[in-house]
Design a protein around this motif. Sequence first.
Motif, PDB file in Angstrom:
ATOM      1  N   VAL A  60       0.838  -1.198   0.000  1.00  0.00           N
ATOM      2  CA  VAL A  60       0.000   0.000   0.000  1.00  0.00           C
ATOM      3  C   VAL A  60       0.871   1.245   0.000  1.00  0.00           C
ATOM      4  O   VAL A  60       1.706   1.432   0.887  1.00  0.00           O
ATOM      5  CB  VAL A  60      -0.937   0.015   1.224  1.00  0.00           C
ATOM      6  CG1 VAL A  60      -1.765   1.285   1.236  1.00  0.00           C
ATOM      7  CG2 VAL A  60      -1.847  -1.211   1.214  1.00  0.00           C
ATOM      8  N   ILE A  61       0.664   2.094  -1.011  1.00  0.00           N
ATOM      9  CA  ILE A  61       1.467   3.323  -1.097  1.00  0.00           C
ATOM     10  C   ILE A  61       0.638   4.580  -0.842  1.00  0.00           C
ATOM     11  O   ILE A  61       1.192   5.678  -0.774  1.00  0.00           O
ATOM     12  CB  ILE A  61       2.182   3.435  -2.451  1.00  0.00           C
ATOM     13  CG1 ILE A  61       1.174   3.596  -3.590  1.00  0.00           C
ATOM     14  CG2 ILE A  61       3.071   2.219  -2.701  1.00  0.00           C
ATOM     15  CD1 ILE A  61       1.838   3.922  -4.922  1.00  0.00           C
ATOM     16  N   GLY A  62      -0.661   4.455  -0.719  1.00  0.00           N
ATOM     17  CA  GLY A  62      -1.506   5.603  -0.422  1.00  0.00           C
ATOM     18  C   GLY A  62      -1.875   6.412  -1.664  1.00  0.00           C
ATOM     19  O   GLY A  62      -1.636   6.004  -2.800  1.00  0.00           O
ATOM     20  N   ALA A 126      -1.765  -1.556   7.849  1.00  0.00           N
ATOM     21  CA  ALA A 126      -1.049  -0.829   8.889  1.00  0.00           C
ATOM     22  C   ALA A 126      -0.589  -1.759   9.994  1.00  0.00           C
ATOM     23  O   ALA A 126      -1.237  -2.745  10.312  1.00  0.00           O
ATOM     24  CB  ALA A 126      -1.940   0.257   9.474  1.00  0.00           C
ATOM     25  N   SER A 127       0.558  -1.445  10.558  1.00  0.00           N
ATOM     26  CA  SER A 127       1.064  -2.190  11.699  1.00  0.00           C
ATOM     27  C   SER A 127       0.924  -1.327  12.949  1.00  0.00           C
ATOM     28  O   SER A 127       0.560  -0.159  12.884  1.00  0.00           O
ATOM     29  CB  SER A 127       2.531  -2.570  11.475  1.00  0.00           C
ATOM     30  OG  SER A 127       3.312  -1.406  11.281  1.00  0.00           O
ATOM     31  N   GLY A 128       1.213  -1.906  14.081  1.00  0.00           N
ATOM     32  CA  GLY A 128       1.146  -1.157  15.323  1.00  0.00           C
ATOM     33  C   GLY A 128      -0.199  -1.259  16.004  1.00  0.00           C
ATOM     34  O   GLY A 128      -1.022  -2.116  15.686  1.00  0.00           O
ATOM     35  N   ASP A 408       1.683  -2.892  -6.262  1.00  0.00           N
ATOM     36  CA  ASP A 408       1.280  -1.737  -5.469  1.00  0.00           C
ATOM     37  C   ASP A 408      -0.211  -1.427  -5.591  1.00  0.00           C
ATOM     38  O   ASP A 408      -0.817  -1.586  -6.656  1.00  0.00           O
ATOM     39  CB  ASP A 408       2.073  -0.499  -5.896  1.00  0.00           C
ATOM     40  CG  ASP A 408       3.561  -0.640  -5.643  1.00  0.00           C
ATOM     41  OD1 ASP A 408       3.926  -1.360  -4.695  1.00  0.00           O
ATOM     42  OD2 ASP A 408       4.354  -0.036  -6.391  1.00  0.00           O
ATOM     43  N   VAL A 409      -0.786  -0.936  -4.484  1.00  0.00           N
ATOM     44  CA  VAL A 409      -2.167  -0.465  -4.470  1.00  0.00           C
ATOM     45  C   VAL A 409      -2.223   0.852  -3.705  1.00  0.00           C
ATOM     46  O   VAL A 409      -1.365   1.140  -2.871  1.00  0.00           O
ATOM     47  CB  VAL A 409      -3.127  -1.485  -3.821  1.00  0.00           C
ATOM     48  CG1 VAL A 409      -3.090  -2.811  -4.563  1.00  0.00           C
ATOM     49  CG2 VAL A 409      -2.820  -1.701  -2.342  1.00  0.00           C
ATOM     50  N   ALA A 430      -6.860   1.291   4.286  1.00  0.00           N
ATOM     51  CA  ALA A 430      -5.413   1.355   4.083  1.00  0.00           C
ATOM     52  C   ALA A 430      -4.995   2.693   3.487  1.00  0.00           C
ATOM     53  O   ALA A 430      -3.869   3.144   3.691  1.00  0.00           O
ATOM     54  CB  ALA A 430      -4.954   0.211   3.183  1.00  0.00           C
ATOM     55  N   GLY A 431      -5.894   3.344   2.739  1.00  0.00           N
ATOM     56  CA  GLY A 431      -5.605   4.659   2.171  1.00  0.00           C
ATOM     57  C   GLY A 431      -5.891   5.794   3.121  1.00  0.00           C
ATOM     58  O   GLY A 431      -5.616   6.955   2.810  1.00  0.00           O
ATOM     59  N   ASN A 432      -6.481   5.476   4.290  1.00  0.00           N
ATOM     60  CA  ASN A 432      -6.764   6.456   5.339  1.00  0.00           C
ATOM     61  C   ASN A 432      -7.647   7.603   4.857  1.00  0.00           C
ATOM     62  O   ASN A 432      -7.486   8.755   5.249  1.00  0.00           O
ATOM     63  CB  ASN A 432      -5.458   6.988   5.942  1.00  0.00           C
ATOM     64  CG  ASN A 432      -4.678   5.900   6.650  1.00  0.00           C
ATOM     65  OD1 ASN A 432      -5.261   5.057   7.336  1.00  0.00           O
ATOM     66  ND2 ASN A 432      -3.365   5.882   6.466  1.00  0.00           N
TER      67      ASN A 432
END
Length: 441
Positions: A60-62, A126-128, A408-409, A430-432
Amino acid sequence: MKKPFVLFTYAILLAGFMSSCGQGKKSENAENTDTTATAEAPTAPDLPPPGKGSNHFSNVIGWKDGQTPQAPEGFVVTEFARDLKNPRTTYVLPNGDVLVVESQTERKGIVKKVTSAISGKADSEASGKSANRITLLRDANKDGKPELRETFLEGLNQPFGVLLIGNTLYVANTDGIVTFPYQTGQTKITAKGKSIMSLPAGGYNNHWTRNLLANADGSKIYISVGSGSNVGDNGMEHEVRRANILEISPDGTGERIFASGLRNPVGMDWNPDSKTLWTAVNERDELGDDLVPDYITSVKEGGFYGWPYSYYGQHEDPRRKGERPDLVKKALIPDVAVGSHTASLGLAFYDKKAFPEKYRNGAFIGQRGSWNRSAFAGYKVIFVPFTNGKPSGKPEDFLTGFIIDDKDVHGRPVGVTVTPDGALLVADDAGNRVWRVSAKQ
Protein backbone atom coordinates in the motif's frame (compact mmCIF):
# COMPACT_ATOMS: atom_id res chain seq x y z
CA MET A 1 -9.55 -13.17 -17.02
CA LYS A 2 -12.58 -15.05 -15.82
CA LYS A 3 -15.99 -13.50 -15.83
CA PRO A 4 -18.14 -12.95 -12.72
CA PHE A 5 -21.15 -15.10 -12.11
CA VAL A 6 -24.37 -14.60 -10.23
CA LEU A 7 -26.45 -17.14 -8.40
CA PHE A 8 -29.93 -16.27 -7.33
CA THR A 9 -32.89 -18.12 -5.99
CA TYR A 10 -35.25 -18.22 -8.95
CA ALA A 11 -33.00 -17.66 -11.95
CA ILE A 12 -30.63 -19.42 -14.32
CA LEU A 13 -27.04 -19.90 -13.20
CA LEU A 14 -24.56 -17.55 -14.82
CA ALA A 15 -21.29 -19.41 -14.48
CA GLY A 16 -17.69 -18.28 -14.22
CA PHE A 17 -15.46 -16.52 -11.78
CA MET A 18 -14.61 -12.95 -11.20
CA SER A 19 -11.08 -11.76 -10.58
CA SER A 20 -9.71 -8.27 -10.29
CA CYS A 21 -7.16 -6.66 -12.42
CA GLY A 22 -7.57 -6.30 -10.29
CA GLN A 23 -11.30 -32.01 14.15
CA GLY A 24 -13.61 -34.74 14.49
CA LYS A 25 -15.47 -33.01 17.34
CA LYS A 26 -18.99 -31.80 16.78
CA SER A 27 -19.59 -28.06 16.46
CA GLU A 28 -21.48 -26.49 19.34
CA ASN A 29 -22.53 -23.78 16.90
CA ALA A 30 -24.20 -26.32 14.64
CA GLU A 31 -25.71 -28.42 17.43
CA ASN A 32 -27.34 -25.41 19.06
CA THR A 33 -28.81 -24.10 15.83
CA ASP A 34 -31.98 -25.09 14.04
CA THR A 35 -30.68 -25.94 10.58
CA THR A 36 -34.01 -26.98 9.14
CA ALA A 37 -34.66 -23.87 7.06
CA THR A 38 -36.89 -24.97 4.19
CA ALA A 39 -36.79 -22.03 1.77
CA GLU A 40 -35.96 -23.06 -1.77
CA ALA A 41 -32.21 -22.68 -2.34
CA PRO A 42 -30.35 -21.24 -5.33
CA THR A 43 -28.87 -23.65 -7.86
CA ALA A 44 -25.47 -25.02 -6.87
CA PRO A 45 -22.58 -23.65 -8.97
CA ASP A 46 -19.99 -25.62 -10.89
CA LEU A 47 -16.72 -25.12 -9.05
CA PRO A 48 -13.18 -26.26 -9.90
CA PRO A 49 -11.57 -29.01 -7.83
CA PRO A 50 -9.64 -27.90 -4.75
CA GLY A 51 -6.08 -26.84 -5.43
CA LYS A 52 -3.16 -25.28 -3.66
CA GLY A 53 -3.32 -21.79 -2.21
CA SER A 54 -1.04 -18.94 -3.28
CA ASN A 55 0.08 -15.87 -1.38
CA HIS A 56 0.32 -12.47 -3.04
CA PHE A 57 0.44 -9.48 -0.70
CA SER A 58 -0.09 -5.93 -1.85
CA ASN A 59 2.12 -2.98 -1.05
CA VAL A 60 0.00 0.00 0.00
CA ILE A 61 1.47 3.32 -1.10
CA GLY A 62 -1.51 5.60 -0.42
CA TRP A 63 -2.94 8.46 -2.49
CA LYS A 64 -1.29 11.64 -3.71
CA ASP A 65 -3.13 14.94 -3.51
CA GLY A 66 -5.75 15.08 -6.23
CA GLN A 67 -5.83 11.33 -6.82
CA THR A 68 -9.15 9.54 -6.36
CA PRO A 69 -10.68 6.18 -7.25
CA GLN A 70 -12.77 6.04 -10.43
CA ALA A 71 -16.54 5.64 -10.70
CA PRO A 72 -18.66 5.11 -13.84
CA GLU A 73 -19.61 7.98 -16.15
CA GLY A 74 -22.18 10.20 -14.51
CA PHE A 75 -20.65 10.07 -11.03
CA VAL A 76 -18.25 12.30 -9.11
CA VAL A 77 -15.72 10.97 -6.58
CA THR A 78 -14.51 13.40 -3.94
CA GLU A 79 -12.47 13.13 -0.77
CA PHE A 80 -14.84 13.35 2.19
CA ALA A 81 -12.12 12.96 4.85
CA ARG A 82 -8.40 12.22 4.98
CA ASP A 83 -5.59 11.70 7.50
CA LEU A 84 -7.60 9.10 9.36
CA LYS A 85 -6.09 5.97 10.84
CA ASN A 86 -7.59 2.89 9.24
CA PRO A 87 -11.20 3.98 8.76
CA ARG A 88 -12.99 0.63 8.52
CA THR A 89 -16.60 1.69 8.32
CA THR A 90 -18.96 4.64 8.68
CA TYR A 91 -22.36 5.20 10.29
CA VAL A 92 -24.73 8.10 9.67
CA LEU A 93 -26.62 9.46 12.67
CA PRO A 94 -30.20 10.73 12.23
CA ASN A 95 -29.05 14.38 12.16
CA GLY A 96 -26.62 13.63 9.31
CA ASP A 97 -23.41 13.47 11.35
CA VAL A 98 -21.07 10.78 10.06
CA LEU A 99 -19.24 8.51 12.50
CA VAL A 100 -16.00 7.02 11.18
CA VAL A 101 -14.79 3.92 13.01
CA GLU A 102 -10.97 3.74 13.06
CA SER A 103 -9.50 0.36 13.98
CA GLN A 104 -7.15 -2.27 12.61
CA THR A 105 -5.66 -5.72 12.97
CA GLU A 106 -3.08 -5.95 15.73
CA ARG A 107 -0.21 -8.40 15.33
CA LYS A 108 0.53 -9.36 18.91
CA GLY A 109 3.63 -11.30 19.83
CA ILE A 110 7.08 -11.34 18.26
CA VAL A 111 6.37 -14.43 16.14
CA LYS A 112 3.35 -12.87 14.44
CA LYS A 113 5.15 -9.59 13.87
CA VAL A 114 8.20 -11.24 12.34
CA THR A 115 6.10 -13.57 10.18
CA SER A 116 4.05 -10.62 8.96
CA ALA A 117 7.18 -8.70 8.00
CA ILE A 118 8.83 -11.63 6.21
CA SER A 119 5.71 -12.62 4.26
CA GLY A 120 4.98 -9.10 3.03
CA LYS A 121 1.71 -8.86 4.90
CA ALA A 122 3.04 -5.94 6.92
CA ASP A 123 3.19 -3.83 3.74
CA SER A 124 -0.44 -4.57 2.86
CA GLU A 125 -1.96 -3.09 6.01
CA ALA A 126 -1.05 -0.83 8.89
CA SER A 127 1.06 -2.19 11.70
CA GLY A 128 1.15 -1.16 15.32
CA LYS A 129 -1.66 -0.38 17.73
CA SER A 130 -5.22 0.17 16.60
CA ALA A 131 -6.56 3.73 16.89
CA ASN A 132 -9.61 2.34 18.73
CA ARG A 133 -11.66 5.47 18.24
CA ILE A 134 -14.64 6.93 16.45
CA THR A 135 -14.35 10.30 14.71
CA LEU A 136 -17.36 12.53 14.03
CA LEU A 137 -17.67 14.50 10.78
CA ARG A 138 -20.37 17.14 10.32
CA ASP A 139 -21.29 18.60 6.94
CA ALA A 140 -23.74 21.26 8.12
CA ASN A 141 -24.18 23.02 4.77
CA LYS A 142 -24.53 19.75 2.85
CA ASP A 143 -21.84 20.53 0.28
CA GLY A 144 -20.08 17.19 0.67
CA LYS A 145 -17.22 18.68 2.68
CA PRO A 146 -17.36 18.37 6.49
CA GLU A 147 -16.71 21.60 8.37
CA LEU A 148 -16.46 19.94 11.78
CA ARG A 149 -14.25 17.05 12.82
CA GLU A 150 -14.16 15.82 16.42
CA THR A 151 -12.95 12.78 18.30
CA PHE A 152 -16.34 11.39 19.24
CA LEU A 153 -15.36 8.34 21.27
CA GLU A 154 -12.05 6.73 22.19
CA GLY A 155 -10.57 4.08 24.43
CA LEU A 156 -12.39 1.29 22.59
CA ASN A 157 -11.12 -2.20 21.74
CA GLN A 158 -10.94 -2.75 17.98
CA PRO A 159 -14.41 -1.37 17.32
CA PHE A 160 -16.33 -1.92 14.09
CA GLY A 161 -20.13 -1.91 14.27
CA VAL A 162 -22.07 1.14 15.45
CA LEU A 163 -25.81 1.39 16.03
CA LEU A 164 -28.18 3.99 17.50
CA ILE A 165 -31.52 2.96 19.02
CA GLY A 166 -33.34 5.85 20.65
CA ASN A 167 -30.84 7.63 22.86
CA THR A 168 -28.54 4.63 23.22
CA LEU A 169 -25.44 4.23 21.08
CA TYR A 170 -24.14 0.68 20.66
CA VAL A 171 -20.52 -0.03 19.76
CA ALA A 172 -19.28 -3.49 18.85
CA ASN A 173 -15.77 -3.97 20.17
CA THR A 174 -14.00 -7.14 19.16
CA ASP A 175 -14.70 -8.64 22.61
CA GLY A 176 -18.18 -7.34 23.35
CA ILE A 177 -20.99 -4.83 22.95
CA VAL A 178 -20.83 -1.55 24.86
CA THR A 179 -23.55 1.10 25.15
CA PHE A 180 -23.33 4.84 25.71
CA PRO A 181 -25.94 7.56 26.28
CA TYR A 182 -26.31 9.87 23.27
CA GLN A 183 -28.20 13.09 22.60
CA THR A 184 -28.85 14.44 19.10
CA GLY A 185 -26.12 16.82 18.01
CA GLN A 186 -23.63 15.59 20.60
CA THR A 187 -20.09 15.80 19.22
CA LYS A 188 -18.23 13.93 21.94
CA ILE A 189 -19.07 11.12 24.36
CA THR A 190 -17.23 11.16 27.67
CA ALA A 191 -19.57 8.91 29.66
CA LYS A 192 -18.28 5.50 30.62
CA GLY A 193 -19.61 2.71 28.49
CA LYS A 194 -21.81 -0.08 29.82
CA SER A 195 -20.96 -3.61 28.74
CA ILE A 196 -24.11 -5.55 27.85
CA MET A 197 -22.57 -8.59 26.18
CA SER A 198 -19.20 -10.31 25.82
CA LEU A 199 -18.02 -11.80 22.53
CA PRO A 200 -15.22 -14.26 21.70
CA ALA A 201 -12.11 -12.31 20.75
CA GLY A 202 -9.07 -13.10 18.63
CA GLY A 203 -9.12 -14.67 15.24
CA TYR A 204 -7.61 -15.67 11.96
CA ASN A 205 -6.30 -12.73 9.95
CA ASN A 206 -8.95 -10.01 10.19
CA HIS A 207 -11.81 -11.92 11.77
CA TRP A 208 -11.92 -9.55 14.72
CA THR A 209 -14.65 -7.32 13.27
CA ARG A 210 -18.09 -7.39 14.91
CA ASN A 211 -20.88 -5.65 13.06
CA LEU A 212 -24.31 -4.49 14.29
CA LEU A 213 -27.73 -4.11 12.68
CA ALA A 214 -31.16 -3.55 14.23
CA ASN A 215 -34.52 -4.67 12.91
CA ALA A 216 -37.14 -2.12 11.84
CA ASP A 217 -38.67 -1.50 15.27
CA GLY A 218 -35.41 -1.74 17.20
CA SER A 219 -36.56 -4.75 19.20
CA LYS A 220 -33.71 -7.02 18.04
CA ILE A 221 -30.03 -6.52 17.27
CA TYR A 222 -28.00 -8.73 14.92
CA ILE A 223 -24.27 -9.23 15.49
CA SER A 224 -21.85 -10.70 12.98
CA VAL A 225 -19.03 -12.78 14.49
CA GLY A 226 -16.38 -14.31 12.21
CA SER A 227 -14.61 -17.60 12.77
CA GLY A 228 -11.46 -17.86 14.84
CA SER A 229 -9.65 -19.90 12.19
CA ASN A 230 -9.59 -20.69 8.49
CA VAL A 231 -11.44 -24.04 8.61
CA GLY A 232 -11.72 -24.98 12.27
CA ASP A 233 -7.98 -25.68 12.41
CA ASN A 234 -7.77 -25.36 16.18
CA GLY A 235 -10.75 -27.57 16.95
CA MET A 236 -14.40 -26.63 16.90
CA GLU A 237 -14.44 -26.29 20.68
CA HIS A 238 -12.68 -22.96 20.00
CA GLU A 239 -15.38 -21.80 17.58
CA VAL A 240 -18.30 -21.55 20.01
CA ARG A 241 -20.52 -18.55 19.13
CA ARG A 242 -18.36 -17.90 16.08
CA ALA A 243 -18.98 -18.00 12.32
CA ASN A 244 -22.47 -16.87 13.20
CA ILE A 245 -24.93 -14.05 13.11
CA LEU A 246 -26.23 -13.70 16.65
CA GLU A 247 -29.50 -12.11 17.73
CA ILE A 248 -30.07 -10.30 21.03
CA SER A 249 -32.54 -7.93 22.65
CA PRO A 250 -31.36 -4.31 23.05
CA ASP A 251 -30.42 -4.94 26.69
CA GLY A 252 -28.09 -7.77 25.68
CA THR A 253 -30.35 -10.60 26.82
CA GLY A 254 -32.01 -13.36 24.86
CA GLU A 255 -28.98 -14.32 22.80
CA ARG A 256 -29.55 -16.94 20.14
CA ILE A 257 -27.83 -18.03 16.95
CA PHE A 258 -29.82 -16.58 14.08
CA ALA A 259 -27.70 -18.27 11.38
CA SER A 260 -24.49 -20.31 11.44
CA GLY A 261 -21.77 -21.73 9.22
CA LEU A 262 -20.90 -18.25 7.94
CA ARG A 263 -17.10 -18.13 7.96
CA ASN A 264 -16.68 -14.39 8.26
CA PRO A 265 -19.90 -12.39 7.86
CA VAL A 266 -19.20 -8.67 8.11
CA GLY A 267 -21.46 -6.38 6.13
CA MET A 268 -25.16 -6.63 6.96
CA ASP A 269 -28.19 -4.77 5.64
CA TRP A 270 -31.93 -5.16 5.09
CA ASN A 271 -33.15 -5.60 1.55
CA PRO A 272 -35.48 -2.62 0.99
CA ASP A 273 -38.00 -4.66 -1.04
CA SER A 274 -38.12 -8.08 0.62
CA LYS A 275 -37.18 -6.75 4.09
CA THR A 276 -34.89 -9.79 4.53
CA LEU A 277 -31.49 -9.72 6.19
CA TRP A 278 -28.49 -9.95 3.85
CA THR A 279 -24.81 -10.32 4.66
CA ALA A 280 -21.45 -10.24 2.89
CA VAL A 281 -19.26 -13.24 3.71
CA ASN A 282 -15.49 -13.57 3.37
CA GLU A 283 -14.90 -17.24 2.56
CA ARG A 284 -12.03 -19.67 3.29
CA ASP A 285 -8.42 -19.77 2.06
CA GLU A 286 -5.84 -22.22 0.72
CA LEU A 287 -7.93 -24.17 -1.79
CA GLY A 288 -6.63 -22.41 -4.90
CA ASP A 289 -7.05 -19.18 -6.81
CA ASP A 290 -10.70 -19.79 -7.66
CA LEU A 291 -11.92 -21.36 -4.43
CA VAL A 292 -13.86 -20.43 -2.46
CA PRO A 293 -16.02 -17.59 -3.81
CA ASP A 294 -16.91 -14.87 -1.36
CA TYR A 295 -20.61 -14.15 -1.48
CA ILE A 296 -23.55 -12.04 -0.47
CA THR A 297 -26.67 -13.87 0.61
CA SER A 298 -30.07 -13.51 2.14
CA VAL A 299 -29.88 -15.00 5.63
CA LYS A 300 -32.43 -17.65 6.50
CA GLU A 301 -33.42 -17.81 10.15
CA GLY A 302 -31.91 -21.03 11.53
CA GLY A 303 -29.92 -21.55 8.33
CA PHE A 304 -26.54 -23.31 8.22
CA TYR A 305 -24.16 -22.19 5.45
CA GLY A 306 -21.52 -24.91 5.55
CA TRP A 307 -18.46 -23.61 7.37
CA PRO A 308 -16.16 -25.36 8.01
CA TYR A 309 -17.41 -28.71 6.70
CA SER A 310 -18.54 -27.59 3.25
CA TYR A 311 -18.45 -24.56 1.02
CA TYR A 312 -20.93 -22.96 -1.32
CA GLY A 313 -23.61 -25.37 -0.32
CA GLN A 314 -22.69 -29.04 -0.17
CA HIS A 315 -19.17 -29.02 -1.63
CA GLU A 316 -17.34 -30.86 1.14
CA ASP A 317 -14.08 -29.29 2.24
CA PRO A 318 -11.34 -31.96 1.86
CA ARG A 319 -9.77 -30.82 5.11
CA ARG A 320 -13.00 -31.73 6.98
CA LYS A 321 -13.90 -34.75 4.86
CA GLY A 322 -16.33 -37.19 6.45
CA GLU A 323 -16.59 -35.35 9.76
CA ARG A 324 -20.17 -34.03 9.63
CA PRO A 325 -22.10 -35.40 6.65
CA ASP A 326 -25.31 -34.44 8.43
CA LEU A 327 -24.35 -30.76 8.37
CA VAL A 328 -23.00 -30.91 4.82
CA LYS A 329 -26.39 -32.19 3.73
CA LYS A 330 -28.12 -29.24 5.40
CA ALA A 331 -25.79 -26.53 4.10
CA LEU A 332 -27.61 -23.77 2.25
CA ILE A 333 -26.33 -22.35 -1.04
CA PRO A 334 -25.64 -18.59 -0.98
CA ASP A 335 -27.37 -16.25 -3.40
CA VAL A 336 -24.61 -14.34 -5.20
CA ALA A 337 -20.95 -15.20 -5.68
CA VAL A 338 -18.72 -12.14 -5.88
CA GLY A 339 -15.28 -13.60 -6.63
CA SER A 340 -12.75 -15.72 -4.78
CA HIS A 341 -10.42 -14.06 -2.30
CA THR A 342 -11.90 -10.61 -2.81
CA ALA A 343 -12.33 -10.04 0.96
CA SER A 344 -15.88 -8.82 0.44
CA LEU A 345 -16.64 -7.08 3.72
CA GLY A 346 -18.92 -4.08 3.13
CA LEU A 347 -22.59 -4.28 2.15
CA ALA A 348 -25.21 -1.58 1.65
CA PHE A 349 -28.44 -1.55 -0.32
CA TYR A 350 -29.09 1.64 -2.25
CA ASP A 351 -32.46 2.81 -0.91
CA LYS A 352 -32.31 6.42 -2.17
CA LYS A 353 -33.14 8.02 -5.53
CA ALA A 354 -30.18 10.28 -6.35
CA PHE A 355 -28.41 7.59 -8.41
CA PRO A 356 -29.78 6.47 -11.78
CA GLU A 357 -32.69 4.02 -11.86
CA LYS A 358 -30.51 0.92 -12.37
CA TYR A 359 -29.00 1.38 -8.91
CA ARG A 360 -32.30 1.61 -7.01
CA ASN A 361 -32.51 -1.08 -4.31
CA GLY A 362 -29.35 -2.80 -5.58
CA ALA A 363 -26.38 -3.76 -3.40
CA PHE A 364 -22.94 -2.17 -3.13
CA ILE A 365 -20.16 -4.42 -1.83
CA GLY A 366 -16.80 -3.20 -0.50
CA GLN A 367 -14.01 -5.60 -1.46
CA ARG A 368 -10.89 -5.01 0.62
CA GLY A 369 -8.78 -7.43 -1.41
CA SER A 370 -7.25 -10.64 -0.15
CA TRP A 371 -3.82 -12.27 -0.18
CA ASN A 372 -4.53 -15.95 -0.85
CA ARG A 373 -4.40 -15.69 -4.64
CA SER A 374 -1.63 -15.49 -7.25
CA ALA A 375 -3.11 -12.28 -8.74
CA PHE A 376 -4.99 -9.50 -6.99
CA ALA A 377 -8.75 -9.81 -6.60
CA GLY A 378 -11.06 -7.29 -5.01
CA TYR A 379 -9.64 -3.87 -4.16
CA LYS A 380 -12.80 -2.20 -5.42
CA VAL A 381 -16.48 -1.59 -4.79
CA ILE A 382 -18.86 -3.64 -6.90
CA PHE A 383 -22.58 -3.37 -7.54
CA VAL A 384 -25.22 -6.10 -7.84
CA PRO A 385 -28.59 -5.06 -9.34
CA PHE A 386 -31.81 -6.24 -7.65
CA THR A 387 -35.41 -6.35 -8.83
CA ASN A 388 -38.29 -7.00 -6.44
CA GLY A 389 -35.91 -8.06 -3.71
CA LYS A 390 -33.94 -10.55 -5.80
CA PRO A 391 -30.58 -10.29 -7.61
CA SER A 392 -31.28 -9.56 -11.27
CA GLY A 393 -27.91 -9.21 -12.96
CA LYS A 394 -24.20 -9.83 -12.82
CA PRO A 395 -21.93 -8.08 -10.33
CA GLU A 396 -20.26 -5.10 -11.98
CA ASP A 397 -17.40 -2.79 -11.05
CA PHE A 398 -18.45 0.51 -9.52
CA LEU A 399 -15.48 2.12 -7.74
CA THR A 400 -12.08 1.10 -9.05
CA GLY A 401 -8.55 2.47 -9.40
CA PHE A 402 -7.24 1.15 -6.09
CA ILE A 403 -4.83 -1.21 -7.87
CA ILE A 404 -1.76 0.33 -9.51
CA ASP A 405 0.03 -2.79 -10.81
CA ASP A 406 0.68 -6.38 -9.71
CA LYS A 407 2.48 -5.15 -6.60
CA ASP A 408 1.28 -1.74 -5.47
CA VAL A 409 -2.17 -0.47 -4.47
CA HIS A 410 -3.41 2.92 -3.31
CA GLY A 411 -5.79 1.65 -0.67
CA ARG A 412 -8.31 -0.99 0.38
CA PRO A 413 -12.06 -0.22 0.52
CA VAL A 414 -14.16 -1.78 3.28
CA GLY A 415 -17.34 -0.16 4.57
CA VAL A 416 -19.96 1.27 2.22
CA THR A 417 -22.72 3.55 3.52
CA VAL A 418 -25.58 5.33 1.78
CA THR A 419 -26.10 8.87 3.07
CA PRO A 420 -29.47 10.63 3.50
CA ASP A 421 -28.82 12.73 0.38
CA GLY A 422 -28.18 9.64 -1.72
CA ALA A 423 -24.38 9.69 -1.92
CA LEU A 424 -22.22 6.64 -1.19
CA LEU A 425 -19.45 6.81 1.41
CA VAL A 426 -16.57 4.35 1.03
CA ALA A 427 -14.16 3.77 3.93
CA ASP A 428 -10.66 3.19 2.55
CA ASP A 429 -8.89 1.74 5.56
CA ALA A 430 -5.41 1.35 4.08
CA GLY A 431 -5.61 4.66 2.17
CA ASN A 432 -6.76 6.46 5.34
CA ARG A 433 -9.54 8.21 3.44
CA VAL A 434 -13.30 8.27 3.24
CA TRP A 435 -14.49 8.72 -0.34
CA ARG A 436 -17.81 10.23 -1.34
CA VAL A 437 -19.45 9.14 -4.58
CA SER A 438 -22.31 11.27 -5.85
CA ALA A 439 -24.31 11.52 -9.05
CA LYS A 440 -23.52 14.46 -11.34
CA GLN A 441 -26.19 17.12 -11.20
